[in-house]
Design an enzyme around this catalytic site. Structure first.
Site, PDB file in Angstrom:
ATOM      1  N   SER A 232       3.078   0.479   9.372  1.00  0.00           N
ATOM      2  CA  SER A 232       1.866   1.281   9.204  1.00  0.00           C
ATOM      3  C   SER A 232       1.853   2.421  10.222  1.00  0.00           C
ATOM      4  CB  SER A 232       0.641   0.367   9.316  1.00  0.00           C
ATOM      5  OG  SER A 232      -0.522   1.019   8.897  1.00  0.00           O
ATOM      6  N   ASP A 326       0.714  -1.042  -2.270  1.00  0.00           N
ATOM      7  CA  ASP A 326       0.067  -0.724  -0.994  1.00  0.00           C
ATOM      8  C   ASP A 326      -1.233   0.024  -1.269  1.00  0.00           C
ATOM      9  OD1 ASP A 326      -0.701   0.069   1.520  1.00  0.00           O
ATOM     10  OD2 ASP A 326       1.229   0.951   2.076  1.00  0.00           O
ATOM     11  N   HIS A 360       0.117  -3.826   1.576  1.00  0.00           N
ATOM     12  CA  HIS A 360       0.380  -3.089   2.813  1.00  0.00           C
ATOM     13  C   HIS A 360       0.986  -3.965   3.913  1.00  0.00           C
ATOM     14  CE1 HIS A 360      -0.078   0.250   5.567  1.00  0.00           C
ATOM     15  NE2 HIS A 360      -0.798  -0.489   6.401  1.00  0.00           N
TER      16      HIS A 360
END
Length: 421
Positions: A232, A326, A360
Site C-alpha cells: 500500500s 482491490d 487490498h
C-alpha cells in the site's frame, strides 16, 4: 476406541507453514463438526467451524475430506485458519507481538449445526512467528526505528527492508516470517511509533536512506544492495527509494500506487507532491462500509501527474503483486502505468502477478483475509475487497512468489527455503 484430534507437525508450527489436521476413533460415516478458535493479544476472539463426515474407517483427514458447510465448504485443509472470523465485527487479525505464538484450539463435536452435540476431542496447537534460531533485534540507530530479524547461522544474509501502509506503527510479522527463509529483514516504522511523527504530513526520503545505510553497514547483511518489500503506502515509498537512493535492487510492491500518496515527499532540493484525492467520490457499501477506490486523483492528468514517481531513475528488478478486487485503489491500473513507464525508459519489463477475487490487504499465508476493518488512522470501517477463498489462495501463492523473487535476485538462488519449528 478413544477419539483423537491431531495436528501435524505436533504441538507447534510456523504461521506460514501448512499443517495437517485429522481425527481418528470415530464411527464409519459419523457426522461431526470441527471448531477452531484463537484469541489475539487484545483478547479478541476469532472462530471458524466446518461440518464433516468420517470415512469408512472412522477417520477424518482435512487433506482428503471435503467440508460439507460451515465457515467454508469443499476440500480446504487450512480452512479452519483462513476462515477465522472475529466475534466482534470489523476486527482484523494481526500479530502484534511476534515473540509469542497464537494458540489455536481445535474442538471436535458430535453432529452438525445448528446444534452440534457433545465434545468428542480437543487439542491445542501453537502457531509461531519466530523460527528456530531467528534473532530479533530492536533498531534505534540514529533516526531509524524498527526491528531487524536475522536468520539462524552465520551470515552475512541477503537484506530486505519491509514497509507497511498508512496504518502506521511497527508491523513485524511479515519480516519475522521472511527471516525464517534466509533473509535479514528490517521491519521499518516511519510514523506513529515512538519518537517518529504522529501524522503523515511530510515524509523525508533521507530517513529511508539512513535505513538503507544501516542495513548495508550491518556485519550480517550481505551487500552491495538490499531488497525492498512494500504494501500500500509502503509500496509507493519503495518505488521512490528505488528511484532516488543507491544500494537497492529487487523490489516487491503489494497493491502499490505509481504516484506519491498521502504526504509530500522531500529529498534534498526535490519535492514530490501528494497525489491527492476527492473525498466526495467516496462510496458507502450496502453494509455501511467506506469504499475509497474512486477518490484518488488520476496520475495521468495534470496537475496530478507531478506526483508520479520518476521511474526513469528506478533500479529494478520489480515484482508487482496485484489484487484485481482491490477496493482501496486501482492497483491494476497503477501496475500497468509503472510497467509502461519503466519500459519507456529502457528498463526491463517488471513481473506482474494478478490475483482475481483478491482485495487490498495481501498478507502471508493463512491469515484470514481482511476484506473490511476499522482503519487504525481513519477510525472508520473501510471496505478492502476480495472473496475469502480466492484471497486466501492468493496469499499462499504470493508468499512463494516473493521468496522465489528475492532468492533469485538477492541470493542467486531459484529454490524457496522452508522453515520448520
Amino acid at each position: 476406541m478413544a477419539v483423537t484430534v491431531k495436528v501435524e507437525p505436533a504441538g507447534r508450527s510456523l504461521w506460514d507453514e501448512p499443517v495437517r489436521i485429522s481425527a481418528s476413533g470415530l464411527s464409519p460415516g459419523q457426522r461431526v463438526t470441527l471448531r477452531a478458535s484463537l484469541r489475539d493479544e487484545r483478547d479478541a476472539l476469532f472462530r471458524a467451524h466446518a461440518r464433516y463426515c468420517a470415512d469408512a474407517g472412522g477417520r477424518l483427514d482435512l487433506a482428503r475430506s471435503p467440508a460439507l458447510g460451515g465457515s467454508f465448504a469443499g476440500l480446504e485443509p487450512m480452512g479452519l485458519l483462513w476462515a477465522l472470523e472475529p466475534d466482534k465485527p470489523l476486527v482484523r487479525l494481526m500479530k502484534r507481538d511476534v515473540q509469542k505464538p497464537f494458540v489455536v484450539e481445535l474442538e471436535l463435536l458430535e453432529g452438525h449445526d445448528p446444534e452440534p452435540g457433545r465434545l468428542l476431542g480437543r487439542t491445542l496447537h501453537e502457531r509461531h512467528f519466530l523460527g528456530p534460531g531467528v534473532r530479533r533485534e530492536p533498531v534505534r540507530a540514529g533516526r531509524v526505528r524498527g526491528t531487524l530479524f536475522l536468520p539462524p547461522g552465520a551470515g552475512p544474509f541477503p537484506g530486505i527492508i519491509d514497509l507497511f501502509g498508512s496504518g502506521g506503527g511497527l508491523c513485524e510479522y511479515r519480516a519475522s516470517l521472511l527471516a525464517g527463509h534466509g533473509f535479514a529483514v528490517l521491519a521499518l516504522a516511519y510514523f506513529r511509533f515512538e519518537d517518529l511523527p504522529k501524522q503523515l504530513d511530510i515524509l523525508n526520503l533521507d530517513y529511508f536512506e539512513e535505513a538503507v545505510d544501516f542495513m548495508l553497514q550491518h556485519p550480517e547483511v550481505k551487500g552491495p544492495s538490499v531488497g525492498l518489500v512494500g504494501f500500500s503506502k509502503g509500496g509507493d515509498l519503495c518505488l521512490s527509494m528505488a528511484s532516488f537512493l543507491k544500494g537497492i535492487t529487487a523490489i516487491v510492491l503489494i497493491n502499490a500506487c505509481v504516484a506519491n500518496t498521502l504526504a509530500s515527499l522531500h529529498y534534498k532540493d526535490m519535492i514530490i507532491p501528494d497525489l491527492g484525492m476527492d473525498l466526495e467520490k467516496k462510496r458507502v457499501t450496502e453494509s455501511g462500509l467506506l469504499n475509497f477506490v474512486d477518490v484518488w486523483n488520476n496520475p495521468l492528468k495534470e496537475p496530478y501527474c507531478q506526483s508520479v514517481i520518476p521511474l526513469e531513475k528506478a533500479q529494478g528488478p520489480f515484482l508487482f503483486i496485484v489484487g484485481l478486487d482491490d477496493q482501496s485503489w486501482k492497483s491494476e491500473f497503477y501496475a500497468h502505468i509503472a510497467s509502461e513507464r519503466l519500459q519507456a525508459h529502457g528498463k526491463n519489463k517488471p513481473q506482474i502477478i494478478f490475483y482475481p477475487g483478491t482485495g487490498h490487504c495481501i498478507d502471508p499465508p493463512y491469515f484470514p483475509p481482511s476484506l473490511a476493518s476499522v482503519h487504525s488512522v481513519l477510525g472508520e470501517a473501510v471496505f478492502y475487497g476480495g472473496e475469502p477463498k480466492a484471497h486466501s489462495r492468493a496469499q499462499v501463492d504470493a508468499w512463494q512468489q516473493i521468496q522465489t523473487f528475492f532468492h533469485k535476485h538477492l541470493n542467486g538462488k531459484t529454490s524457496v527455503m522452508t522453515s520448520k519449528i
